[in-house]
Write a protein that holds these residues in place. Structure first.
Motif, mmCIF file in Angstrom:
data_model
loop_
_atom_site.group_PDB
_atom_site.id
_atom_site.type_symbol
_atom_site.label_atom_id
_atom_site.label_comp_id
_atom_site.label_asym_id
_atom_site.label_seq_id
_atom_site.Cartn_x
_atom_site.Cartn_y
_atom_site.Cartn_z
ATOM 1 N N SER A 3 102.661 88.710 39.771
ATOM 2 C CA SER A 3 101.535 87.963 40.309
ATOM 3 C C SER A 3 101.051 88.708 41.552
ATOM 4 C CB SER A 3 101.971 86.534 40.661
ATOM 5 O OG SER A 3 100.915 85.836 41.289
ATOM 6 N N VAL A 4 99.747 88.982 41.623
ATOM 7 C CA VAL A 4 99.193 89.799 42.709
ATOM 8 C C VAL A 4 98.068 89.035 43.394
ATOM 9 C CG1 VAL A 4 98.178 92.014 43.337
ATOM 10 C CG2 VAL A 4 99.697 91.862 41.351
ATOM 11 N N SER A 5 98.134 88.953 44.708
ATOM 12 C CA SER A 5 97.043 88.373 45.489
ATOM 13 C C SER A 5 96.616 89.361 46.568
ATOM 14 C CB SER A 5 97.458 87.038 46.118
ATOM 15 O OG SER A 5 98.546 87.225 47.011
ATOM 16 N N TYR A 6 95.350 89.264 46.987
ATOM 17 C CA TYR A 6 94.805 90.176 47.994
ATOM 18 C C TYR A 6 93.517 89.588 48.546
ATOM 19 C CZ TYR A 6 91.643 91.527 44.217
ATOM 20 O OH TYR A 6 90.714 91.498 43.204
ATOM 21 N N SER A 7 92.992 90.229 49.588
ATOM 22 C CA SER A 7 91.733 89.798 50.194
ATOM 23 C C SER A 7 90.719 90.930 50.147
ATOM 24 C CB SER A 7 91.939 89.365 51.648
ATOM 25 O OG SER A 7 92.757 88.224 51.730
ATOM 26 N N LYS A 8 89.440 90.555 50.005
ATOM 27 C CA LYS A 8 88.335 91.511 50.103
ATOM 28 C C LYS A 8 87.435 91.073 51.245
ATOM 29 C CE LYS A 8 84.226 93.300 47.783
ATOM 30 N NZ LYS A 8 83.322 93.203 46.609
ATOM 31 N N ASN A 9 87.226 91.992 52.198
ATOM 32 C CA ASN A 9 86.396 91.679 53.372
ATOM 33 C C ASN A 9 86.855 90.379 54.027
ATOM 34 O OD1 ASN A 9 84.856 93.978 52.771
ATOM 35 N ND2 ASN A 9 83.422 92.812 51.521
ATOM 36 N N SER A 10 88.191 90.230 54.128
ATOM 37 C CA SER A 10 88.863 89.095 54.777
ATOM 38 C C SER A 10 88.750 87.787 53.988
ATOM 39 C CB SER A 10 88.332 88.873 56.204
ATOM 40 O OG SER A 10 88.528 90.028 57.001
ATOM 41 N N ILE A 11 88.267 87.841 52.749
ATOM 42 C CA ILE A 11 88.154 86.651 51.907
ATOM 43 C C ILE A 11 89.193 86.715 50.793
ATOM 44 C CG2 ILE A 11 86.652 85.309 50.378
ATOM 45 C CD1 ILE A 11 84.273 86.462 51.916
ATOM 46 N N PRO A 12 90.116 85.734 50.703
ATOM 47 C CA PRO A 12 91.127 85.753 49.632
ATOM 48 C C PRO A 12 90.473 85.762 48.253
ATOM 49 C CG PRO A 12 91.696 84.141 51.308
ATOM 50 C CD PRO A 12 90.292 84.590 51.613
ATOM 51 N N GLN A 13 91.019 86.576 47.347
ATOM 52 C CA GLN A 13 90.507 86.693 45.992
ATOM 53 C C GLN A 13 91.413 85.958 45.006
ATOM 54 O OE1 GLN A 13 87.378 88.667 45.557
ATOM 55 N NE2 GLN A 13 87.634 88.053 47.710
#
Length: 232
Positions: A80-90
């Motif tokens: 399971s992978v989580s991350y943020s783009k431009n400080s917004i959680p995806q």
């Protein structure tokens, strides 16, 4: 203890194992002991280790074929992978690693990506790496040997407007905001108006960040008055 529970000091545990309890001696009466049939399975859950996080840029302007790779994981395993783009959680993803222990987050557009967290069962790992994904570079603004403001007699129309060629780049022409010609370094202007030209790279679909502008004004041809002829 007073509840009748004995705690055993095993020392540091580094690997999963089964520990069996076979005999108990009483501290107050050392010569007394009791055989015990029991065992405990101890499972050591390792922290997930991310060895590297890398980003790969898009191949087209406005594209979504950028990707991030996370390495150092177990092979052929779903995380399971989580991350943020431009400080917004995806949105959290479920991604399976390759035979090399690398997983890919695909379909990414330009932006700043960070806060990567991977989860496998009850174990997790994270990376503080920030990855910046970019679009390809844009072509340079077109240049021309002609001035930007042109006043021309009506008799000289159509009037040739031209720009200097750029290697691997096409030129798109606009008149009063509307596209009128593509893939050419010059046009014949039929009437006056605001003409603009942008450089466009066909492969990367990237256009110059601005357009070169020509303000072309039609000047009426001078009229020659009739001169009366007198005979002397």
């Amino acid at each position: 203890d007073t509840a009748g529970v004995a705690s055993l000091n095993t020392g540091p545990l580094f690997n999963s194992a089964t520990y069996s309890l076979v005999r108990v001696k009483y501290a107050s009466v050392p010569e007394c002991s009791q055989v015990v049939n029991g065992s405990a399975i101890v499972t050591i859950k390792q922290m997930l280790d991310i060895s590297s996080v890398q980003g790969f840029n898009t191949t087209k302007c406005g594209g979504s074929d950028g990707l991030v790779t996370i390495s150092g994981l177990q092979t052929n395993t779903s995380y399971s992978v989580s991350y943020s783009k431009n400080s917004i959680p995806q949105q959290t993803l479920l991604v399976t690693t390759s035979t090399a222990g690398t997983l890919q987050i695909t379909g990414l557009s330009k932006g700043s990506y960070n806060n990567f967290v991977i989860v496998l069962g009850s174990c997790s790992g994270s990376s503080s790496t920030t990855v910046v994904i970019s679009d390809p570079p844009t072509p340079a603004l077109p240049t021309s040997p002609q001035p930007s403001v042109i006043n021309e007699c009506a008799s000289n129309f159509p009037y040739l407007l031209n720009v200097n060629a750029q290697s691997g780049v096409e030129m798109n022409w606009y008149k009063d905001g509307s596209l009128i010609a593509t893939k050419q370094n010059s046009i014949n202007a039929i009437t006056g108006g605001l003409y603009e030209v942008e450089a466009f790279h066909f492969t990367s679909q990237c256009a110059s960040t601005d357009r070169l502008k020509f303000t072309l004004t039609t000047v009426p041809n001078p009229s020659i008055p009739d001169v009366p002829v007198k005979n002397f």
